[in-house]
Design a protein around this motif. Structure first.
Motif, mmCIF file in Angstrom:
data_model
loop_
_atom_site.group_PDB
_atom_site.id
_atom_site.type_symbol
_atom_site.label_atom_id
_atom_site.label_comp_id
_atom_site.label_asym_id
_atom_site.label_seq_id
_atom_site.Cartn_x
_atom_site.Cartn_y
_atom_site.Cartn_z
ATOM 1 N N GLY A 40 10.260 5.946 3.978
ATOM 2 C CA GLY A 40 9.212 6.522 3.126
ATOM 3 C C GLY A 40 8.198 7.264 3.980
ATOM 4 O O GLY A 40 7.188 6.700 4.401
ATOM 5 N N LEU A 41 8.513 8.541 4.260
ATOM 6 C CA LEU A 41 7.634 9.337 5.136
ATOM 7 C C LEU A 41 6.755 10.259 4.285
ATOM 8 O O LEU A 41 6.718 11.469 4.474
ATOM 9 C CB LEU A 41 8.473 10.126 6.141
ATOM 10 C CG LEU A 41 9.336 9.249 7.066
ATOM 11 C CD1 LEU A 41 10.395 10.070 7.783
ATOM 12 C CD2 LEU A 41 8.470 8.493 8.070
ATOM 13 N N GLU A 93 2.677 10.615 2.433
ATOM 14 C CA GLU A 93 1.343 10.781 3.029
ATOM 15 C C GLU A 93 1.050 9.664 4.026
ATOM 16 O O GLU A 93 0.660 9.923 5.170
ATOM 17 C CB GLU A 93 0.256 10.764 1.936
ATOM 18 C CG GLU A 93 0.309 11.921 0.961
ATOM 19 C CD GLU A 93 0.071 13.263 1.628
ATOM 20 O OE1 GLU A 93 -0.663 13.304 2.622
ATOM 21 O OE2 GLU A 93 0.645 14.264 1.159
ATOM 22 N N GLY A 126 3.233 6.948 5.030
ATOM 23 C CA GLY A 126 4.336 6.663 5.955
ATOM 24 C C GLY A 126 4.449 7.742 7.027
ATOM 25 O O GLY A 126 4.737 7.451 8.191
ATOM 26 N N ARG A 136 13.852 9.935 1.400
ATOM 27 C CA ARG A 136 14.779 10.384 0.345
ATOM 28 C C ARG A 136 14.953 11.896 0.398
ATOM 29 O O ARG A 136 16.062 12.409 0.362
ATOM 30 C CB ARG A 136 14.218 9.943 -1.013
ATOM 31 C CG ARG A 136 15.019 10.431 -2.180
ATOM 32 C CD ARG A 136 14.365 10.033 -3.481
ATOM 33 N NE ARG A 136 13.016 10.566 -3.630
ATOM 34 C CZ ARG A 136 12.278 10.448 -4.724
ATOM 35 N NH1 ARG A 136 12.752 9.783 -5.764
ATOM 36 N NH2 ARG A 136 11.063 10.968 -4.794
ATOM 37 N N VAL A 168 6.655 3.084 0.281
ATOM 38 C CA VAL A 168 7.086 3.957 -0.816
ATOM 39 C C VAL A 168 6.143 3.813 -2.013
ATOM 40 O O VAL A 168 5.278 2.935 -2.033
ATOM 41 C CB VAL A 168 8.560 3.680 -1.214
ATOM 42 C CG1 VAL A 168 9.512 4.071 -0.086
ATOM 43 C CG2 VAL A 168 8.766 2.230 -1.617
ATOM 44 N N ALA A 183 10.593 2.615 -6.682
ATOM 45 C CA ALA A 183 10.999 3.273 -5.425
ATOM 46 C C ALA A 183 11.495 2.228 -4.426
ATOM 47 O O ALA A 183 12.472 2.453 -3.695
ATOM 48 C CB ALA A 183 9.826 4.061 -4.843
ATOM 49 N N GLY A 211 -7.149 1.878 4.027
ATOM 50 C CA GLY A 211 -7.534 3.165 4.588
ATOM 51 C C GLY A 211 -6.667 4.267 4.016
ATOM 52 O O GLY A 211 -5.679 4.000 3.320
ATOM 53 N N SER A 212 -7.053 5.489 4.319
ATOM 54 C CA SER A 212 -6.338 6.654 3.818
ATOM 55 C C SER A 212 -5.516 7.247 4.962
ATOM 56 O O SER A 212 -5.528 6.751 6.093
ATOM 57 C CB SER A 212 -7.354 7.690 3.336
ATOM 58 O OG SER A 212 -8.123 8.114 4.435
ATOM 59 N N GLN A 213 -4.864 8.372 4.645
ATOM 60 C CA GLN A 213 -4.115 9.115 5.661
ATOM 61 C C GLN A 213 -5.036 9.454 6.840
ATOM 62 O O GLN A 213 -4.646 9.372 8.000
ATOM 63 C CB GLN A 213 -3.595 10.374 4.983
ATOM 64 C CG GLN A 213 -2.690 11.211 5.808
ATOM 65 C CD GLN A 213 -2.447 12.559 5.129
ATOM 66 O OE1 GLN A 213 -2.924 12.799 4.024
ATOM 67 N NE2 GLN A 213 -1.726 13.431 5.780
ATOM 68 N N LYS A 251 -5.125 -6.472 -1.316
ATOM 69 C CA LYS A 251 -5.141 -5.003 -1.474
ATOM 70 C C LYS A 251 -5.519 -4.610 -2.912
ATOM 71 O O LYS A 251 -6.363 -3.745 -3.143
ATOM 72 C CB LYS A 251 -3.751 -4.465 -1.120
ATOM 73 C CG LYS A 251 -3.531 -2.999 -1.423
ATOM 74 C CD LYS A 251 -4.285 -2.127 -0.466
ATOM 75 C CE LYS A 251 -4.106 -0.648 -0.789
ATOM 76 N NZ LYS A 251 -5.037 0.182 -0.042
ATOM 77 N N TRP A 297 -6.101 13.134 -1.955
ATOM 78 C CA TRP A 297 -6.016 12.089 -0.925
ATOM 79 C C TRP A 297 -5.361 10.857 -1.536
ATOM 80 O O TRP A 297 -4.615 10.154 -0.887
ATOM 81 C CB TRP A 297 -7.420 11.740 -0.411
ATOM 82 C CG TRP A 297 -7.979 12.774 0.501
ATOM 83 C CD1 TRP A 297 -7.661 14.106 0.536
ATOM 84 C CD2 TRP A 297 -8.951 12.572 1.526
ATOM 85 N NE1 TRP A 297 -8.381 14.730 1.517
ATOM 86 C CE2 TRP A 297 -9.193 13.813 2.135
ATOM 87 C CE3 TRP A 297 -9.659 11.457 1.977
ATOM 88 C CZ2 TRP A 297 -10.101 13.968 3.182
ATOM 89 C CZ3 TRP A 297 -10.568 11.609 3.010
ATOM 90 C CH2 TRP A 297 -10.771 12.857 3.612
ATOM 91 N N PHE A 298 -5.705 10.577 -2.781
ATOM 92 C CA PHE A 298 -5.103 9.470 -3.527
ATOM 93 C C PHE A 298 -5.251 9.865 -4.990
ATOM 94 O O PHE A 298 -6.371 9.957 -5.494
ATOM 95 C CB PHE A 298 -5.843 8.163 -3.203
ATOM 96 C CG PHE A 298 -5.082 6.933 -3.587
ATOM 97 C CD1 PHE A 298 -3.823 6.672 -3.056
ATOM 98 C CD2 PHE A 298 -5.603 6.015 -4.479
ATOM 99 C CE1 PHE A 298 -3.116 5.526 -3.405
ATOM 100 C CE2 PHE A 298 -4.910 4.870 -4.833
ATOM 101 C CZ PHE A 298 -3.664 4.627 -4.297
ATOM 102 N N MET A 321 -1.621 7.397 -8.905
ATOM 103 C CA MET A 321 -1.449 6.308 -7.940
ATOM 104 C C MET A 321 -2.604 5.296 -8.106
ATOM 105 O O MET A 321 -2.396 4.090 -8.010
ATOM 106 C CB MET A 321 -1.421 6.891 -6.532
ATOM 107 C CG MET A 321 -0.788 6.018 -5.501
ATOM 108 S SD MET A 321 1.004 6.161 -5.434
ATOM 109 C CE MET A 321 1.228 7.337 -4.130
ATOM 110 N N LYS A 349 -1.915 3.151 -11.013
ATOM 111 C CA LYS A 349 -0.907 2.121 -10.688
ATOM 112 C C LYS A 349 -1.597 0.875 -10.117
ATOM 113 O O LYS A 349 -1.322 -0.246 -10.530
ATOM 114 C CB LYS A 349 0.093 2.684 -9.664
ATOM 115 C CG LYS A 349 0.945 1.614 -8.981
ATOM 116 C CD LYS A 349 1.806 2.173 -7.868
ATOM 117 C CE LYS A 349 1.088 2.658 -6.641
ATOM 118 N NZ LYS A 349 0.838 1.656 -5.604
ATOM 119 N N ASP A 350 -2.526 1.096 -9.184
ATOM 120 C CA ASP A 350 -3.183 -0.034 -8.534
ATOM 121 C C ASP A 350 -4.107 -0.794 -9.494
ATOM 122 O O ASP A 350 -4.178 -2.022 -9.477
ATOM 123 C CB ASP A 350 -3.974 0.440 -7.302
ATOM 124 C CG ASP A 350 -3.044 0.898 -6.187
ATOM 125 O OD1 ASP A 350 -1.816 0.900 -6.398
ATOM 126 O OD2 ASP A 350 -3.542 1.256 -5.108
#
Ligand SMILES: NC(=O)c1ccc[n+]([C@@H]2O[C@H](COP(=O)([O-])OP(=O)(O)OC[C@H]3O[C@@H](n4cnc5c(N)ncnc54)[C@H](OP(=O)(O)O)[C@@H]3O)[C@@H](O)[C@H]2O)c1
Length: 295
Positions: A7-8, A10, A12, A31, A64, A69, A122-124, A170, A230-231, A235, A238-239
């Motif tokens: 899962g590469l 943001e 990964g 993927r 992911v 996923a 944290g973020s990217q 989290k 950024w997020f 997403m 989802k959280d």
């Protein structure tokens, strides 16, 4: 130790950058293969399937989108479970439910490998700056074993409890993010509707004691939204939904998260689902009758 990231995206991808920077023996799977090319050019060995990552590496990291996923990279003849053997570690970092990681741990056990519950704070940008905090849940000896290799991704690796606890922490932390953005938006919009321009109101809010570090970097998006989230709203929802579900199971009322969830739905209805969740401001601005043009 050989480390592989599945899962590469943001997060990964940013984590892979850190591994390559540290000179780790790094492997990867994504993927959508072309997205992985930039890491191959910097020394990552790209593998064909999640199974190959599990059979090649000592530590497998998954990052992911969500539970579906995760199923896609776990199961089947090309999945992670088919490649795991005794002595390997699988560090699952995606934000999913505590129940999902506990169920997965039971399925990993017969392979002889160890599944560790993980979550990142944290973020990217935090990853890029080398400040990422990685929380772990699982047996103490296994957490100790992976601590040093994971420090190449983020210097702060901390065991906070048993399997499931990293996800619990989290989810509990993340619910405050949309709540804070919404509370700030309420103040800015109230000031604006009573004669103070938006930029001045925002500057005052961010200069005062109510401004958390998260608000300090994200609230300026209200004046100029980033092209690439950024997020994003989807997403974030989802959280929040994971938090609401956990809260329902454990009989904890989450009144402010519930309201934030409705505004996330509203932002989606306004076509802002793939924008940064600072777009919550625009959902409220629409209702309040102030300028809601997304900039
Ligand atoms: N972004 C953040 O600031 C942040 C911070 C902390 C935690 N997280 C959590 O980290 C996880 C990843 O977030 P992200 O921002 O990196 O997301 P992202 O950029 O959207 O990346 C998602 C990754 O999952 C893969 N994926 C999605 N569906 C798949 C499927 N069915 N089969 C195989 N691979 C699949 C994607 O592959 P493709 O490239 O092929 O689509 C991509 O590599 C999420 O659980 C998120 O909640 C994110």
């Amino acid at each position: 130790m050989k480390i592989g990231i599945i899962g590469l995206g943001e997060m990964g991808g940013a984590m892979m950058d850190r591994l390559l920077l540290a000179g780790s023996d790094a492997y990867g799977y994504n993927r959508t293969k072309p997205k992985a090319q930039r890491y191959v050019e910097r020394g990552m060995k790209l593998l064909d399937t999640p199974r190959d990552v599990a059979s090649t590496c000592d530590i497998v990291v998954t990052m992911v989108t969500n539970e579906s996923a995760l199923h896609a990279v776990t199961d089947g003849e090309d999945g992670i479970l088919a490649g795991l053997t005794r002595g390997k570690y699988w560090v699952e970092m995606s934000t999913i439910s505590p129940d999902a990681i506990r169920d997965l741990a039971k399925r990993v056990e017969p392979t002889g490998a160890t599944l560790l519950d993980a979550a990142v704070l944290g973020s990217q940008l935090t990853v890029e700056q080398g400040h990422l905090l990685i929380m772990l849940g699982g047996p103490e000896d296994a957490c100790e074993r992976v601590e040093e290799p994971l420090q190449a991704i983020g210097p702060n690796v901390r065991r906070i409890g048993d399997i499931g606890h990293a996800k619990v922490m989290k989810i509990s932390l993340n619910l405050a993010m949309p709540v804070q953005i919404l509370a700030l938006s309420e103040g800015v919009i109230l000031a604006e509707k009573n004669g103070i321009d938006r930029k001045t109101a925002l500057d005052m809010m961010l200069g005062g004691a109510v401004a958390s570090p998260m608000l300090k970097y994200r609230a300026p998006f209200i004046m100029k939204m980033p092209e690439k989230a950024w997020f994003d709203v989807g997403m974030m929802q989802k959280d929040v939904m994971l938090a609401l579900e956990l809260a329902r199971e454990s009989a904890v009322p989450l009144p402010t998260a519930s309201v934030a969830n409705e505004f996330l739905t509203s932002a989606k209805a306004l076509g802002l689902g793939d924008r940064d969740f600072a777009a919550l401001f625009y959902a409220l601005a629409t209702m309040a009758g102030v300028d809601s043009t997304v900039r």
